[in-house]
Design a protein around this motif. Structure first.
Motif, PDB file in Angstrom:
ATOM      1  N   ILE A  33      29.122 -60.296   6.565  1.00 34.07           N
ATOM      2  CA  ILE A  33      30.113 -60.561   7.446  1.00 34.07           C
ATOM      3  C   ILE A  33      29.685 -61.783   8.444  1.00 34.07           C
ATOM      4  N   ASP A  34      28.408 -61.659   8.885  1.00 35.51           N
ATOM      5  CA  ASP A  34      27.598 -62.601   9.784  1.00 35.51           C
ATOM      6  C   ASP A  34      27.563 -63.926   8.985  1.00 35.51           C
ATOM      7  N   ARG A  35      27.350 -63.944   7.713  1.00 38.00           N
ATOM      8  CA  ARG A  35      27.378 -65.326   7.208  1.00 38.00           C
ATOM      9  C   ARG A  35      28.708 -65.831   6.922  1.00 38.00           C
ATOM     10  N   LEU A  36      29.476 -65.175   6.575  1.00 36.10           N
ATOM     11  CA  LEU A  36      31.042 -65.600   6.706  1.00 36.10           C
ATOM     12  C   LEU A  36      31.477 -66.037   7.989  1.00 36.10           C
ATOM     13  N   LEU A  37      31.118 -65.494   9.063  1.00 34.98           N
ATOM     14  CA  LEU A  37      31.437 -65.916  10.326  1.00 34.98           C
ATOM     15  C   LEU A  37      30.937 -67.163  10.543  1.00 34.98           C
ATOM     16  N   GLN A  38      29.578 -67.552  10.266  1.00 31.08           N
ATOM     17  CA  GLN A  38      28.998 -68.920  10.685  1.00 31.08           C
ATOM     18  C   GLN A  38      29.711 -69.887   9.684  1.00 31.08           C
ATOM     19  N   TYR A  39      29.964 -69.605   8.277  1.00 31.80           N
ATOM     20  CA  TYR A  39      30.926 -70.323   7.645  1.00 31.80           C
ATOM     21  C   TYR A  39      32.302 -70.773   8.079  1.00 31.80           C
ATOM     22  N   LEU A  40      32.887 -69.777   8.701  1.00 32.17           N
ATOM     23  CA  LEU A  40      34.373 -70.063   9.101  1.00 32.17           C
ATOM     24  C   LEU A  40      34.378 -70.537  10.486  1.00 32.17           C
TER      25      LEU A  40
ATOM     26  N   SER B 264      32.628 -73.198  11.212  1.00 36.35           N
ATOM     27  CA  SER B 264      32.606 -74.493  11.014  1.00 36.35           C
ATOM     28  C   SER B 264      33.708 -75.091  10.380  1.00 36.35           C
ATOM     29  N   LYS B 265      34.104 -74.219   9.500  1.00 35.14           N
ATOM     30  CA  LYS B 265      35.316 -74.801   8.261  1.00 35.14           C
ATOM     31  C   LYS B 265      36.679 -74.020   8.281  1.00 35.14           C
ATOM     32  N   GLY B 266      36.759 -72.784   8.988  1.00 40.16           N
ATOM     33  CA  GLY B 266      37.999 -72.027   9.169  1.00 40.16           C
ATOM     34  C   GLY B 266      38.943 -72.541  10.234  1.00 40.16           C
ATOM     35  N   SER B 267      40.089 -71.769  10.033  1.00 37.05           N
ATOM     36  CA  SER B 267      41.187 -72.043  11.068  1.00 37.05           C
ATOM     37  C   SER B 267      40.668 -70.807  12.239  1.00 37.05           C
ATOM     38  N   THR B 268      41.657 -71.099  13.350  1.00 39.40           N
ATOM     39  CA  THR B 268      41.429 -70.237  14.494  1.00 39.40           C
ATOM     40  C   THR B 268      41.652 -68.664  14.053  1.00 39.40           C
ATOM     41  N   GLU B 269      42.780 -68.394  13.146  1.00 36.13           N
ATOM     42  CA  GLU B 269      43.314 -67.214  12.791  1.00 36.13           C
ATOM     43  C   GLU B 269      42.248 -66.693  12.138  1.00 36.13           C
ATOM     44  N   GLU B 270      41.561 -67.247  11.216  1.00 36.76           N
ATOM     45  CA  GLU B 270      40.530 -66.798  10.112  1.00 36.76           C
ATOM     46  C   GLU B 270      39.426 -66.286  10.982  1.00 36.76           C
ATOM     47  N   VAL B 271      38.933 -67.178  12.155  1.00 38.26           N
ATOM     48  CA  VAL B 271      37.791 -66.811  12.875  1.00 38.26           C
ATOM     49  C   VAL B 271      38.037 -65.553  13.738  1.00 38.26           C
ATOM     50  N   CYS B 272      39.328 -65.440  14.125  1.00 33.31           N
ATOM     51  CA  CYS B 272      39.775 -64.271  15.011  1.00 33.31           C
ATOM     52  C   CYS B 272      39.604 -62.813  14.048  1.00 33.31           C
ATOM     53  N   ARG B 273      39.927 -63.111  12.739  1.00 32.86           N
ATOM     54  CA  ARG B 273      39.982 -62.122  11.986  1.00 32.86           C
ATOM     55  C   ARG B 273      38.515 -61.493  11.560  1.00 32.86           C
TER      56      ARG B 273
ATOM     57  N   ALA C 137      41.416 -65.298  23.886  1.00 27.03           N
ATOM     58  CA  ALA C 137      41.715 -66.469  24.535  1.00 27.03           C
ATOM     59  C   ALA C 137      42.597 -67.155  23.202  1.00 27.03           C
ATOM     60  N   LYS C 138      42.180 -66.970  22.076  1.00 29.16           N
ATOM     61  CA  LYS C 138      42.933 -67.529  20.950  1.00 29.16           C
ATOM     62  C   LYS C 138      43.790 -66.942  20.068  1.00 29.16           C
ATOM     63  N   ASP C 139      43.723 -65.363  20.055  1.00 30.58           N
ATOM     64  CA  ASP C 139      44.716 -64.652  19.213  1.00 30.58           C
ATOM     65  C   ASP C 139      45.988 -64.903  19.307  1.00 30.58           C
ATOM     66  N   ARG C 140      46.832 -64.982  18.458  1.00 31.93           N
ATOM     67  CA  ARG C 140      48.255 -64.935  18.712  1.00 31.93           C
ATOM     68  C   ARG C 140      49.072 -63.642  18.020  1.00 31.93           C
ATOM     69  N   THR C 141      48.342 -62.802  17.488  1.00 31.63           N
ATOM     70  CA  THR C 141      49.127 -61.524  17.082  1.00 31.63           C
ATOM     71  C   THR C 141      48.497 -60.388  17.928  1.00 31.63           C
ATOM     72  N   ASP C 142      49.362 -59.806  18.340  1.00 36.49           N
ATOM     73  CA  ASP C 142      49.030 -58.582  19.192  1.00 36.49           C
ATOM     74  C   ASP C 142      48.076 -57.283  18.832  1.00 36.49           C
ATOM     75  N   ARG C 143      48.143 -57.268  17.392  1.00 35.33           N
ATOM     76  CA  ARG C 143      47.248 -56.201  16.698  1.00 35.33           C
ATOM     77  C   ARG C 143      46.016 -56.433  16.991  1.00 35.33           C
ATOM     78  N   ILE C 144      45.417 -57.687  16.820  1.00 35.77           N
ATOM     79  CA  ILE C 144      44.036 -58.083  16.722  1.00 35.77           C
ATOM     80  C   ILE C 144      43.712 -58.110  18.091  1.00 35.77           C
ATOM     81  N   ARG C 145      44.406 -58.408  19.044  1.00 34.84           N
ATOM     82  CA  ARG C 145      43.875 -58.331  20.503  1.00 34.84           C
ATOM     83  C   ARG C 145      43.889 -56.951  21.061  1.00 34.84           C
ATOM     84  N   THR C 146      44.939 -56.216  20.660  1.00 34.68           N
ATOM     85  CA  THR C 146      44.763 -54.628  20.957  1.00 34.68           C
ATOM     86  C   THR C 146      43.571 -54.037  20.427  1.00 34.68           C
ATOM     87  N   CYS C 147      43.170 -54.092  19.163  1.00 33.64           N
ATOM     88  CA  CYS C 147      42.067 -53.738  18.638  1.00 33.64           C
ATOM     89  C   CYS C 147      40.614 -54.110  19.250  1.00 33.64           C
ATOM     90  N   ALA C 148      40.601 -55.398  19.668  1.00 24.92           N
ATOM     91  CA  ALA C 148      39.569 -56.173  20.178  1.00 24.92           C
ATOM     92  C   ALA C 148      39.204 -55.306  21.854  1.00 24.92           C
TER      93      ALA C 148
END
Length: 956
Positions: free
Chosen positions: A482-489, A491-500, A555-566
């Protein structure tokens, strides 16, 4: 000649009669013959009379046979069922066993069954292959047999020491039982001989007998023929005798030619068993001969179940085919088309994909096509289990982790590969060219699925086994991916993917206590230099990581569910590390409690876990009321285990069907994330005790006293119902005993019940700051015991010295002064402080017995009036007569009351009642009791909604 044709002359009739010798038939002759025939049949099926011992032993042998057959096919459910039946049969024959002794075949079965179960239990691979029912039956039967065999330890030990001697004893028992019963009336072999093992001597002789197999078989067949001929011969003799006795009877002719069973042949089952035994011996001899032949020749193999079909692995490409991108992609599509079809071997598909990846590597077809194959390999591994509830096997799980690591390695090494779900298959670029590779696929979805599979593995593993610990070690690899994927996204991922992916990282961090950060906050360092260097080299604290990840999502999330869980995870982490004020403020600012009921069940479970952790944190900080309020909803429901996702409660099938139960099992939290339920209940009950006991002492005579905690009152009632009170054992009993001591103001006894070795090991040692929590508890017990003491015994004393109180409860004098001052200010204690003498002067505010009775009578009359008005309202439809409903919903008297012209408002009676000029307001009677400056008694009557209600001061 028949007599019916005798119509000729007398001479003819005489001749015929003399020739035929027809005798005059007596009445009932036909019936006598019939009776004789029936009696012959009855003789064939002679009734057998058996002793109770033989009946019981036969029942034992039948059950033991079934158990042995079930052992052969590993049917543990059947073994368990038959063992219980055998146990019941043994209890029925208790009198026979006491008289005759326990039979040896029974002891042998118990010994064999225990050895068999132990052998199965040690076979881990075999246990895994068992279905759920058999595995459950195996554990149950193993426990039962171990418990049951304790009664027969000596017999089993003697049997295991000398099994041959026990077999000889069985033979003697068989001979004795055979001679005691009627020689030819027993059905087949006796019970013990059926269960007897073959002697070892026969096994030794078996190889020698194999040389003469044919002759033995011939002799057996001849002996069988001889036996049959002897049977026929004896039958013919018997039947001949019968024909001589019944010469004139035509019906007896049939009897002459019927074959009858001899006395020795009345049990055909015995013959069948003998033949079966001989057949089995023949088979064993054949097998041994075959084995000898194999050893000599070395070229023969024993084949079971027919000739195995040897399947050749399909060749990837024809010989001489040029390997290029188009050919490999075509082959990949062919493999993928078979995916999901009936009869497709999934493991073979995975092997083919691995082989295809190896071919593309050998021929240097580029990283693009390799990434595409890797995507499909990982997807095939996930599809290996068709059942959604099933979890991945260990081999597949290891392969999956390796494939994802390899895929991430390729993506990090080659920055010119672009992957995404929005890339269409037509626009993919897999060939080596100047343009970057474009591959359809989502690495984030694969990692999320991997995380879910890890959760399923942990849910389906026994938490008390070593296997669970081994599986939990894989969490380090999962977090690393997950940490490696986090570094990859990043640099190359969208904001939604980074939040996930941030949320996935948070979910693996929020429930873990950071001991190293805790040590650093306390100023402690490692004992050795290597530990200190390791602490310095480690990364940032978990609190900093959580703060960074959660704030990005806020700051960046647009879905309520991810923000609520966080938010919930952030609050949980704050509470776990005793940051009470940050956790409380975040919970109050988020307003999650307003609409959490509309969230999906996993989020609700996370909310419940967060509230519980918040309550435990408040308790550690000494915020007893906040702790009680946070834990009230979970504990009062009686379903804490289910609400926290830590297990299912037993319910009727009407409330929850099998499908719903499966869904709820998938929502369960893995064991290593559980909150200790006993600790939770103890914290709740101790908080309720510290709140409830002083309240009960203050409102002892109040009829309208409310309960703060129903569960605590229930535990008190259970403790009072016990006829014999011994020393407390469970956690609940400790709290109840401490509550009774606190009621009497005995804080030392209360302290000894709450804090002792047993409670420390069960509850208090589980907290990270154990000593601080214990000190806080002692302080709270002292303070609340002082308040309870003052409430309970204030009517006994005229004055109390604060120094005496501070010595009794071992509190500082300013603390005692502060507690008493608060009680006086809140009107909980009718007293005053005398500063020069440092004493508390009590005011006599308790009502007399006459005043108590008067107040009770006034209250009952008020209730009677209101009930009368309600009954009248049911008949008339409106309140009439004495009361009218005003606009605010209260009741006022029509004629006798008007609003007073003062600012405070209220209702006063012109003639009877007027408002007293005291600051608190209220209604008092002119001629009644008035409060003087020294604090005398006065009668109060408050008019509230619903009629008269006398407010009795509870602090008397």
């Amino acid at each position: 000649m028949s007599r019916f044709f005798a119509t000729g002359s007398d001479s003819e009739s005489e001749e015929s009669s003399s020739a035929d010798e027809i005798t005059p038939k007596a009445t009932g002759t036909t019936f006598n013959k019939q009776a004789l025939l029936l009696s012959d049949d009855e003789e064939d099926t002679k009734r057998v009379v058996r002793s109770a011992k033989d009946k019981r032993f036969e029942e034992f042998t039948n059950i033991i046979k079934t158990i042995r057959n079930a052992m052969k096919i590993r049917d543990m459910s059947k073994c368990l069922e038959e063992f219980e039946q055998l146990y019941r049969a043994f209890l029925k024959s208790k009198t026979i066993m006491d008289k005759e002794g326990v039979p040896q075949f029974y002891i042998r079965l118990l010994a064999d069954l225990e050895d068999y179960l132990n052998q199965l239990w040690e076979d881990k691979e075999g246990k895994k292959k068992m279905n759920k029912n058999n595995a459950k039956a195996l554990s149950t039967l193993r426990q039962k047999i171990r418990k049951y065999n304790k009664d027969f330890e000596t017999e089993i030990a003697s049997y295991k020491e000398n099994p041959e001697q026990s077999a000889e004893e069985e033979e003697k028992d068989d001979i004795g039982s055979a001679s005691s019963s009627k020689s030819d009336d027993d059905e087949g072999v006796t019970a013990k001989s059926l269960m007897k093992k073959k002697p070892q001597e026969e096994e030794k002789k078996a190889p020698e007998a194999s040389k003469f197999l044919k002759g033995a078989a011939d002799e057996e067949s001849e002996s069988e023929d001889d036996e049959e001929s002897e049977d026929w011969g004896s039958d013919s003799v018997d039947s001949g005798g019968e024909s001589e006795d019944n010469e004139g009877a035509a019906a007896s002719l049939a009897v002459v030619f019927l074959k009858k069973a001899q006395d020795g042949d009345k049990h055909p089952e015995r013959k069948k068993d003998d033949r079966r035994k001989r057949h089995k011996k023949m088979e064993q001899v054949d097998e041994e001969a075959d084995e000898e032949g194999e050893g000599e020749e070395g070229g023969w193999e024993k084949v079971k179940g027919g000739v195995p079909l040897v399947k050749e692995k399909p060749k990837m490409f024809a010989k001489g085919t040029e390997i290029n991108n188009a050919v490999v992609i075509k082959k990949l599509n062919e493999i993928l088309q078979a995916r999901g079809k009936k009869g497709t071997d999934r493991s073979a598909q995975i092997e083919l994909l691995h082989a295809l990846a190896g071919i593309s590597n050998e021929n240097n077809l580029g990283e693009g096509i390799l990434v595409k194959i890797k995507f499909n390999i990982i997807a095939s591994l996930y599809d290996y289990n068709t059942n959604l509830a099933a979890f991945m096997k260990a081999e597949m799980w290891k392969k999956c982790l390796e494939c994802i690591d390899e895929l991430l390695d390729i993506l990090f090494e080659n920055s010119n590969i672009f992957i995404g779900e929005n890339i269409a298959e037509d626009s993919e670029n897999l060939a080596i060219s100047d343009q970057p590779f474009r591959v359809r696929g989502c690495i984030l979805t694969l990692v999320e699925r991997m995380d879910e599979e890890f959760t399923k593995i942990m849910q389906n593993t026994d938490p008390h086994s070593q296997e669970y610990v081994d599986n939990l070690k894989d969490e380090g690899r999962v977090c690393g991916i997950i940490d490696r994927l986090l570094q990859y996204l990043e640099s190359k991922g969208s904001t939604e993917e980074v939040c996930r992916v941030y949320l996935r990282r948070i979910m693996h961090t929020y429930y873990k206590f950071d001991y190293k950060a805790h040590r650093r906050s306390l100023g402690l360092q490692g004992e050795t230099k290597s530990e200190q260097d390791q602490e310095e080299s480690e990364g940032e604290d978990s609190a900093i990581i959580m703060d960074r990840l959660c704030k990005f999502i806020y700051a960046k999330d647009r879905t309520d569910r991810i923000r609520t869980c966080a938010i919930l995870c952030h609050i949980y982490h704050h509470a776990l590390h005793s940051r009470w004020y940050q956790a409380r403020d975040l919970m109050l600012m988020s307003h999650l409690q307003d609409n959490i009921q509309h969230a999906d069940p996993p989020v609700q479970i996370l909310y419940n876990r967060t509230m519980v952790q918040l309550g435990i944190c408040a308790f550690r900080q000494g915020m007893i009321k906040d702790a009680h309020n946070a834990l009230l909803d979970i504990q009062s429901s009686g379903r804490a285990k289910e609400l926290l996702g830590q297990g299912l409660l037993m319910r009727n099938m009407q409330e929850r069907n099998a499908e719903q139960e499966k869904i709820e099992k998938r929502r369960q939290v893995p064991f290593h994330m559980h909150i200790n339920l006993e600790l939770l209940e103890c914290v709740y009950l101790v908080s309720a005790m510290l709140l409830e006991i002083p309240y009960m002492a203050a409102h002892e005579f109040d009829a309208r006293r409310r309960m703060i905690s129903k569960q605590f009152h229930h535990q008190l009632r259970v403790g009072e119902r016990q006829p014999l009170l011994g020393p407390p054992e469970s956690m609940r009993e400790h709290v109840v005993a401490a509550s009774k001591a606190m009621k009497m103001g005995d804080w030392k006894t209360c302290h000894s019940f709450i804090i002792n070795e047993k409670m420390n090991s069960k509850v208090w040692d589980l907290f990270p700051e154990t000593q601080r929590v214990r000190e806080m508890l002692v302080r709270k017990i002292q303070e609340e015991s002082l308040r309870t003491y003052l409430f309970t015994y204030s009517s006994v004393y005229d004055s109390l010295s604060m120094e005496t109180l501070s010595e009794m409860f071992e509190l500082e004098l300013p603390t005692v002064h502060s507690i008493i001052s608060k009680m006086i200010i809140n009107e909980e204690l009718m007293a005053s402080l005398d500063q020069p003498t440092q004493t508390v002067v009590m005011h006599r505010t308790e009502p007399t017995s006459l005043q108590n009775m008067t107040l009770q009578l006034a209250e009952k009359l008020g209730g009677l009036v209101e009930n009368n008005e309600r009954v009248f309202d049911l008949k008339q439809g409106v309140y009439g007569g004495y009361f009218n409903r005003d606009q605010k919903g209260g009741y006022q008297q029509k004629q006798n009351y008007q609003r007073a012209p003062d600012q405070r408002g209220g209702y006063q009676q012109k003639q009877g009642y007027q408002r007293a000029p005291d600051q608190r307001g209220g209604y008092q009677q002119k001629q009644g009791y008035q409060r003087d400056q020294k604090g005398g008694y006065q009668q109060r009557q408050n008019y509230q909604r619903g009629g008269y209600r006398n407010q009795n001061q509870s602090s008397y």
